[in-house]
Scaffold this motif. Structure first.
Motif, PDB file in Angstrom:
ATOM      1  N   GLU A  13      30.956 103.315  32.586  1.00  0.00           N
ATOM      2  CA  GLU A  13      31.595 102.448  31.686  1.00  0.00           C
ATOM      3  C   GLU A  13      31.104 101.170  31.221  1.00  0.00           C
ATOM      4  OE1 GLU A  13      33.591 100.860  35.826  1.00  0.00           O
ATOM      5  OE2 GLU A  13      34.742 102.087  35.487  1.00  0.00           O
ATOM      6  N   THR A  14      30.135 100.745  31.526  1.00  0.00           N
ATOM      7  CA  THR A  14      29.114 100.081  30.865  1.00  0.00           C
ATOM      8  C   THR A  14      28.324 101.226  29.628  1.00  0.00           C
ATOM      9  OG1 THR A  14      29.311  99.090  32.173  1.00  0.00           O
ATOM     10  CG2 THR A  14      27.441  98.231  31.067  1.00  0.00           C
ATOM     11  N   ALA A  15      28.388 101.863  30.130  1.00  0.00           N
ATOM     12  CA  ALA A  15      27.530 102.789  28.393  1.00  0.00           C
ATOM     13  C   ALA A  15      28.627 103.051  27.819  1.00  0.00           C
ATOM     14  CB  ALA A  15      26.748 104.079  29.308  1.00  0.00           C
ATOM     15  N   HIS A  16      30.131 103.197  27.621  1.00  0.00           N
ATOM     16  CA  HIS A  16      30.893 103.746  26.841  1.00  0.00           C
ATOM     17  C   HIS A  16      31.095 102.117  25.950  1.00  0.00           C
ATOM     18  CE1 HIS A  16      31.951 107.527  27.032  1.00  0.00           C
ATOM     19  NE2 HIS A  16      31.864 107.396  28.109  1.00  0.00           N
ATOM     20  N   ALA A  64      23.201  91.919  28.862  1.00  0.00           N
ATOM     21  CA  ALA A  64      23.051  90.680  29.452  1.00  0.00           C
ATOM     22  C   ALA A  64      24.120  90.344  30.447  1.00  0.00           C
ATOM     23  CB  ALA A  64      22.527  89.848  28.189  1.00  0.00           C
ATOM     24  N   ARG A  65      25.718  90.613  29.691  1.00  0.00           N
ATOM     25  CA  ARG A  65      26.283  90.028  30.761  1.00  0.00           C
ATOM     26  C   ARG A  65      26.944  91.390  31.808  1.00  0.00           C
ATOM     27  NH1 ARG A  65      28.920  89.479  25.269  1.00  0.00           N
ATOM     28  NH2 ARG A  65      30.241  90.970  25.807  1.00  0.00           N
ATOM     29  N   LYS A  66      26.729  92.460  31.531  1.00  0.00           N
ATOM     30  CA  LYS A  66      27.632  93.239  32.873  1.00  0.00           C
ATOM     31  C   LYS A  66      26.693  94.043  33.447  1.00  0.00           C
ATOM     32  CE  LYS A  66      30.938  94.961  30.156  1.00  0.00           C
ATOM     33  NZ  LYS A  66      32.125  94.463  31.258  1.00  0.00           N
ATOM     34  N   ARG A  67      25.368  93.928  32.755  1.00  0.00           N
ATOM     35  CA  ARG A  67      23.965  94.505  34.035  1.00  0.00           C
ATOM     36  C   ARG A  67      22.327  93.587  32.923  1.00  0.00           C
ATOM     37  NH1 ARG A  67      24.927  97.855  37.438  1.00  0.00           N
ATOM     38  NH2 ARG A  67      23.015  98.241  37.493  1.00  0.00           N
ATOM     39  N   PRO A  68      23.047  92.207  34.077  1.00  0.00           N
ATOM     40  CA  PRO A  68      21.699  91.453  33.513  1.00  0.00           C
ATOM     41  C   PRO A  68      20.193  91.512  34.399  1.00  0.00           C
ATOM     42  CG  PRO A  68      23.563  90.515  35.039  1.00  0.00           C
ATOM     43  CD  PRO A  68      24.033  91.386  34.740  1.00  0.00           C
ATOM     44  N   ASP A  69      20.466  92.390  35.748  1.00  0.00           N
ATOM     45  CA  ASP A  69      19.178  92.601  36.602  1.00  0.00           C
ATOM     46  C   ASP A  69      18.683  93.661  35.367  1.00  0.00           C
ATOM     47  OD1 ASP A  69      19.779  90.537  37.792  1.00  0.00           O
ATOM     48  OD2 ASP A  69      20.916  91.733  39.274  1.00  0.00           O
ATOM     49  N   VAL A  80      13.179  93.496  27.257  1.00  0.00           N
ATOM     50  CA  VAL A  80      13.553  92.772  28.362  1.00  0.00           C
ATOM     51  C   VAL A  80      13.146  92.984  29.884  1.00  0.00           C
ATOM     52  CG1 VAL A  80      15.346  91.587  28.995  1.00  0.00           C
ATOM     53  CG2 VAL A  80      15.849  91.747  26.860  1.00  0.00           C
ATOM     54  N   SER A  81      12.507  92.998  30.249  1.00  0.00           N
ATOM     55  CA  SER A  81      12.128  93.816  31.424  1.00  0.00           C
ATOM     56  C   SER A  81      13.165  92.987  33.062  1.00  0.00           C
ATOM     57  CB  SER A  81      10.900  92.261  32.355  1.00  0.00           C
ATOM     58  OG  SER A  81      11.630  90.977  32.566  1.00  0.00           O
ATOM     59  N   GLY A  85      15.696  98.141  38.324  1.00  0.00           N
ATOM     60  CA  GLY A  85      14.938  99.756  38.627  1.00  0.00           C
ATOM     61  C   GLY A  85      15.369 100.897  36.702  1.00  0.00           C
ATOM     62  N   LEU A  86      16.622  99.571  36.885  1.00  0.00           N
ATOM     63  CA  LEU A  86      17.100 100.407  35.496  1.00  0.00           C
ATOM     64  C   LEU A  86      16.763 100.122  34.685  1.00  0.00           C
ATOM     65  CD1 LEU A  86      20.583 101.431  37.482  1.00  0.00           C
ATOM     66  CD2 LEU A  86      18.853 103.092  36.969  1.00  0.00           C
TER      67      LEU A  86
END
Length: 265
Positions: A13-16, A64-69, A80-81, A85-86
């Motif tokens: 979903e994030t990729a799309h 940065a909003r949806k997957r900040p880690d 960006v580190s 692990g993804l």
């Protein structure tokens, strides 16, 4: 590494969403007068446009909003580190030379990878409205005709195969010689489609793509799509191609083995 279905769904979903937000940024400048193009190198020609930078910037802001880690590796801005692990691997316009020429063979590339390589990937062509997707649940094309499942061809002999590469010179003199050994054995050799060639391979239209000098962001998205459609993507020695370099994508194992034997001679 296996990942649970919930995470895969969230990543997809994030990729799309990321590619959705990049699409209008690329189209804002495509085939428009006065497109500004800069050269990123003093040795040759490596173009970048406003479309490249705007599209990658939009994808990075969304991630940065949806997957900040998660980590991010893209072509146009520093990495960006992350701690999850993804890694999100972005090429906002693969085929910038085609883009600046008005040819619709460029694409937005995105992959999500772990330490084993791409988990899922997208090859998206905004102008003609085609999105090629590959992941753990298979590969498909979302386009003007709706959703179509993707499957690579079963061509078993090089003499019947269609081969693509981006540049006729391929790479170094050694790499070019290896490519032409292979090209001499296939039915048809064509040039110039950048990432769209991998999409055609996944869609069962062609049989082989062979390139050299690729970067990580050039190959991980297409690799995920081709593999999910039943194809094989390796380096010219049959090893991991996740980091780019010399890459071969083949519709099936038989063609892959025949092509490797010629590239390695």
């Amino acid at each position: 590494m296996p990942h649970d279905a919930g995470l895969i769904q969230e990543l997809m979903e994030t990729a799309h969403a990321a590619v959705d937000i990049a699409r209008p940024e690329t189209l804002r400048y495509f085939r428009k007068p006065g497109l500004m193009t800069a050269n990123k190198t003093t040795d040759g020609f490596d173009p970048v446009t406003e479309g490249d930078r705007a599209a990658e910037r939009a994808m990075r802001e969304l991630l940065a909003r949806k997957r900040p880690d998660d980590a991010v590796l893209g072509e146009e801005f520093p990495p960006v580190s992350g701690t999850s692990g993804l890694t999100w691997i972005l090429d906002p316009i693969d085929g910038t030379r085609a883009y600046m020429s008005g040819a619709p063979s460029w694409g937005i590339l995105l992959a999500v990878a772990d330490e084993d390589g791409p988990i899922l990937g997208i090859v998206d062509q905004p102008y003609i409205g085609e999105r090629f997707v590959g992941g753990p649940d298979g590969a498909w094309l979302d386009g003007p005709a709706g959703r179509i499942a993707l499957e690579t061809r079963d061509t078993s002999d090089l003499s019947e195969a269609i081969l693509f590469t981006t540049y006729p010179e391929v790479g170094t003199e050694e790499e070019s010689a290896a490519f032409w050994r292979l090209a001499a054995r296939v039915k048809l050799t064509r040039y110039g489609l950048d990432c769209y060639a991998y999409a055609l391979l996944a869609a069962g239209q062609i049989d082989l793509v062979v390139e050299a000098g690729l970067q990580t962001y050039d190959i991980q998205g297409p690799m995920a799509v081709v593999r999910a459609a039943g194809g094989i993507v390796t380096d010219w020695q049959g090893g991991d191609a996740s980091n780019g370099g010399r890459v071969i994508a083949a519709a099936n194992r038989a063609l892959h083995e025949q092509a490797l034997a010629l590239l390695a001679t």
